[in-house]
Design a protein around this motif. Sequence first.
Motif, PDB file in Angstrom:
ATOM      1  N   TRP A  33      -6.155   4.857 -22.817  1.00  0.00           N
ATOM      2  CA  TRP A  33      -5.509   4.048 -22.311  1.00  0.00           C
ATOM      3  C   TRP A  33      -4.482   4.573 -21.396  1.00  0.00           C
ATOM      4  CZ3 TRP A  33      -8.861   0.014 -22.023  1.00  0.00           C
ATOM      5  CH2 TRP A  33      -9.934  -0.269 -22.684  1.00  0.00           C
ATOM      6  N   LEU A  34      -4.550   4.993 -19.678  1.00  0.00           N
ATOM      7  CA  LEU A  34      -3.483   5.971 -19.751  1.00  0.00           C
ATOM      8  C   LEU A  34      -3.091   4.379 -18.743  1.00  0.00           C
ATOM      9  CD1 LEU A  34      -5.744   8.205 -17.857  1.00  0.00           C
ATOM     10  CD2 LEU A  34      -4.490   8.974 -20.105  1.00  0.00           C
ATOM     11  N   ALA A  35      -0.934   4.484 -20.146  1.00  0.00           N
ATOM     12  CA  ALA A  35      -0.347   3.679 -18.503  1.00  0.00           C
ATOM     13  C   ALA A  35       0.430   4.547 -17.411  1.00  0.00           C
ATOM     14  CB  ALA A  35       0.747   3.233 -19.589  1.00  0.00           C
ATOM     15  N   PRO A  36       0.321   3.941 -15.925  1.00  0.00           N
ATOM     16  CA  PRO A  36      -0.330   4.826 -15.267  1.00  0.00           C
ATOM     17  C   PRO A  36       1.795   4.603 -14.869  1.00  0.00           C
ATOM     18  CG  PRO A  36      -0.310   2.347 -14.301  1.00  0.00           C
ATOM     19  CD  PRO A  36      -0.876   2.600 -15.445  1.00  0.00           C
ATOM     20  N   LEU A  37       2.605   5.896 -14.785  1.00  0.00           N
ATOM     21  CA  LEU A  37       4.119   5.980 -14.437  1.00  0.00           C
ATOM     22  C   LEU A  37       4.551   4.682 -13.117  1.00  0.00           C
ATOM     23  CD1 LEU A  37       6.778   6.694 -14.927  1.00  0.00           C
ATOM     24  CD2 LEU A  37       6.487   8.330 -13.250  1.00  0.00           C
ATOM     25  N   SER A  38       3.688   4.683 -11.752  1.00  0.00           N
ATOM     26  CA  SER A  38       3.701   3.846 -10.468  1.00  0.00           C
ATOM     27  C   SER A  38       3.953   2.448 -11.596  1.00  0.00           C
ATOM     28  CB  SER A  38       2.732   4.452 -10.119  1.00  0.00           C
ATOM     29  OG  SER A  38       1.631   3.573  -9.909  1.00  0.00           O
ATOM     30  N   SER A  39       3.861   1.985 -12.351  1.00  0.00           N
ATOM     31  CA  SER A  39       3.550   0.257 -12.483  1.00  0.00           C
ATOM     32  C   SER A  39       5.060   0.767 -13.377  1.00  0.00           C
ATOM     33  CB  SER A  39       2.486  -0.201 -13.636  1.00  0.00           C
ATOM     34  OG  SER A  39       3.058   0.568 -15.004  1.00  0.00           O
ATOM     35  N   CYS A  40       6.306   1.105 -13.406  1.00  0.00           N
ATOM     36  CA  CYS A  40       7.351   1.121 -14.021  1.00  0.00           C
ATOM     37  C   CYS A  40       8.101   1.145 -13.430  1.00  0.00           C
ATOM     38  CB  CYS A  40       7.842   1.590 -14.935  1.00  0.00           C
ATOM     39  SG  CYS A  40       7.180   2.357 -16.473  1.00  0.00           S
ATOM     40  N   TYR A  41       7.591   0.722 -11.716  1.00  0.00           N
ATOM     41  CA  TYR A  41       9.122   1.050 -10.427  1.00  0.00           C
ATOM     42  C   TYR A  41       8.728  -0.181 -10.150  1.00  0.00           C
ATOM     43  CZ  TYR A  41       9.295   5.704 -10.556  1.00  0.00           C
ATOM     44  OH  TYR A  41       9.533   7.447 -10.926  1.00  0.00           O
ATOM     45  N   ALA A  42      10.650  -0.955  -9.775  1.00  0.00           N
ATOM     46  CA  ALA A  42      10.744  -2.177  -8.674  1.00  0.00           C
ATOM     47  C   ALA A  42      10.553  -2.025  -7.101  1.00  0.00           C
ATOM     48  CB  ALA A  42      11.493  -2.809  -9.362  1.00  0.00           C
ATOM     49  N   ALA A  43      10.239  -0.555  -7.153  1.00  0.00           N
ATOM     50  CA  ALA A  43      10.647  -0.799  -5.001  1.00  0.00           C
ATOM     51  C   ALA A  43       9.256   0.368  -4.987  1.00  0.00           C
ATOM     52  CB  ALA A  43      11.728   0.485  -5.404  1.00  0.00           C
ATOM     53  N   SER A  44       9.293   0.019  -3.668  1.00  0.00           N
ATOM     54  CA  SER A  44       8.004   0.447  -3.454  1.00  0.00           C
ATOM     55  C   SER A  44       7.722   2.409  -3.221  1.00  0.00           C
ATOM     56  CB  SER A  44       8.215   0.005  -1.922  1.00  0.00           C
ATOM     57  OG  SER A  44       8.868   0.450  -0.840  1.00  0.00           O
ATOM     58  N   SER A  45       9.055   3.144  -3.135  1.00  0.00           N
ATOM     59  CA  SER A  45       8.489   4.197  -3.279  1.00  0.00           C
ATOM     60  C   SER A  45       8.556   4.944  -5.212  1.00  0.00           C
ATOM     61  CB  SER A  45      10.264   4.660  -2.855  1.00  0.00           C
ATOM     62  OG  SER A  45      10.110   6.400  -2.919  1.00  0.00           O
ATOM     63  N   VAL A  46       7.574   5.293  -5.645  1.00  0.00           N
ATOM     64  CA  VAL A  46       7.478   5.407  -6.488  1.00  0.00           C
ATOM     65  C   VAL A  46       6.826   6.854  -6.604  1.00  0.00           C
ATOM     66  CG1 VAL A  46       6.763   3.005  -7.107  1.00  0.00           C
ATOM     67  CG2 VAL A  46       4.918   4.648  -6.479  1.00  0.00           C
ATOM     68  N   ARG A  47       6.666   7.165  -7.859  1.00  0.00           N
ATOM     69  CA  ARG A  47       5.918   9.027  -8.653  1.00  0.00           C
ATOM     70  C   ARG A  47       4.957   8.524  -9.314  1.00  0.00           C
ATOM     71  NH1 ARG A  47      10.479  12.955 -11.402  1.00  0.00           N
ATOM     72  NH2 ARG A  47       9.230  14.323 -10.646  1.00  0.00           N
ATOM     73  N   GLN A  48       4.048   9.263  -9.172  1.00  0.00           N
ATOM     74  CA  GLN A  48       2.919   9.189  -9.688  1.00  0.00           C
ATOM     75  C   GLN A  48       2.239   9.740 -10.861  1.00  0.00           C
ATOM     76  OE1 GLN A  48      -0.126   7.151  -8.441  1.00  0.00           O
ATOM     77  NE2 GLN A  48       2.289   6.517  -7.117  1.00  0.00           N
ATOM     78  N   GLY A  49       2.448   9.076 -11.856  1.00  0.00           N
ATOM     79  CA  GLY A  49       1.844  10.067 -13.326  1.00  0.00           C
ATOM     80  C   GLY A  49       1.155   9.235 -13.935  1.00  0.00           C
ATOM     81  N   PHE A  50       1.479   9.717 -15.652  1.00  0.00           N
ATOM     82  CA  PHE A  50       0.629   8.860 -16.928  1.00  0.00           C
ATOM     83  C   PHE A  50       1.826   8.752 -17.822  1.00  0.00           C
ATOM     84  CE2 PHE A  50      -2.828  10.666 -14.650  1.00  0.00           C
ATOM     85  CZ  PHE A  50      -3.076   9.814 -14.271  1.00  0.00           C
TER      86      PHE A  50
END
Length: 489
Positions: free
Chosen positions: A445-462
């Motif tokens: 159950w990996l939570a994507p780091l990108s889901s924590c961003y409000a802006a369109s420019s996001v970092r990828q991770g877990f």
Amino acid sequence: MAGPIPPIIAVDRRIRRPLHGQIYDAYREAIVHGMLHPGQRVPSTRSLASDLGISRIPVLGAYAQLIAEGYFEGQVGAGTRVSKSLPDQLVQRGSRHSDNPATRRTAKDAKLSLLPIPIQNPHWSRQYGAFAVGQVASEQFPFREWNRLMSRRCRNSSARSLDYGHPMGLKDLREALASYLRTSRGVRCEAAQIMIVSGSQQGLDIAARTLLEPGDRIWMEEPGYRYARYVFALNGCRVIPVPVDDEGLNVAAGKQRCPEARGALVTPSHQYPLGITMSASRRMQLLDWAARSGSWILEDDYDSEYRYEGMPISSLQGLDTSSRVIYVGTFSKVLFPSLRLGYLVIPADLVERFLAVRLAMDIAPPTLYQAVLADFIAEGHFSRHIRRMRVLYRDRRNALVEHLETELRRPVQIRGEQAGMHLCILLNGLSDREIVRRAAQANLWLAPLSSCYAASSVRQGFILGFGSIAVSEMGSAVRKLRALLGTGS
């Protein structure tokens, strides 16, 4: 409902329609409009006649007509039920008016239009298994002591204990919390400043309702806790994403983007999700900005009890000399999530304002768990549990970091491993959301780091939670992750 519950039936002897016809009409309307479902039991004729205060004869006549027309079916020894053979068109006919644009309320008519619809609650959220964020080592909880205290409180219940509690929360619990927070977190407070809430989410909502107006702007860490965004959106506030760097919230960037913001939400002890600890200079900058601009700081201290390297980090609230910080805490991580107990530490001059909002929302929190928790703290079980879990989570953290560094066989950036119950790994050239979908099939159950961003420019991770994974299972879980990342064997 499966039981023999009748629809609302109002019989009126003054109108020309006979009683059996009024009963027939009420049941037919209830069936057609979906209030009674096929197969659902209805009361016996004797019982319904008694409830309506009429003779049984009209009820018998109505039931006979409903059976004759196929709305009811009767079985010897099983009572009377709504017919299971009713056509779907008949049962659904009455609800079709809701599809009429002329009668349907539009989304903009409701406050929910302030939220994204549907609210994002993806499949990896609130799951239990390897790497699930927010899960505790529930098997290590001292059930024996907790159950004993719970039983004692239940045995000694009184009539007074069934009444409304104090809207700020149980006094014994607030006094125990005040002592604990002063000692372990450096929070400056008295019991009268503590409000018990149903978890930190309700605490944030009460604070937003009390301190912010619709249209107000509030700084929020980028990346940050997405459910907090929903709280501010529901209260009509505009979130201003402020970037986080190696020192925490970038105050200078916040002032450049929106110097007149009415508030800021921060997680200074263990930033969510990156795990950064806010530096002393940034803390002072943030407090200075709040004092000069008359803004509010919401300090979410969600898992500060667990720190594995260096000295414990004191709260931001303890440095505040202008009474601009509202401290938000929870027992979800240190005890268990279903307890649904958290707390606010409120500046003394704001207590009455917060109290007014609390009374409008739910009057008072439930008292039973508060009383048990107060006993749990007073008898020393709470502090012992924290000490045990700090060692356990440190071992699980160490095992996860070791396996990540050895099993993945590629450079991996690990962030936030110094504290808390999760850490973050950063990816290059991969889509975290795509991997998350495939990971669920492997019970990761990996939570994507990108889901924590409000802006369109996001970092990828877990975001990898390690609270619920035993050390012996850590290697297997990381190897599953390695296979998903395509790093080979």
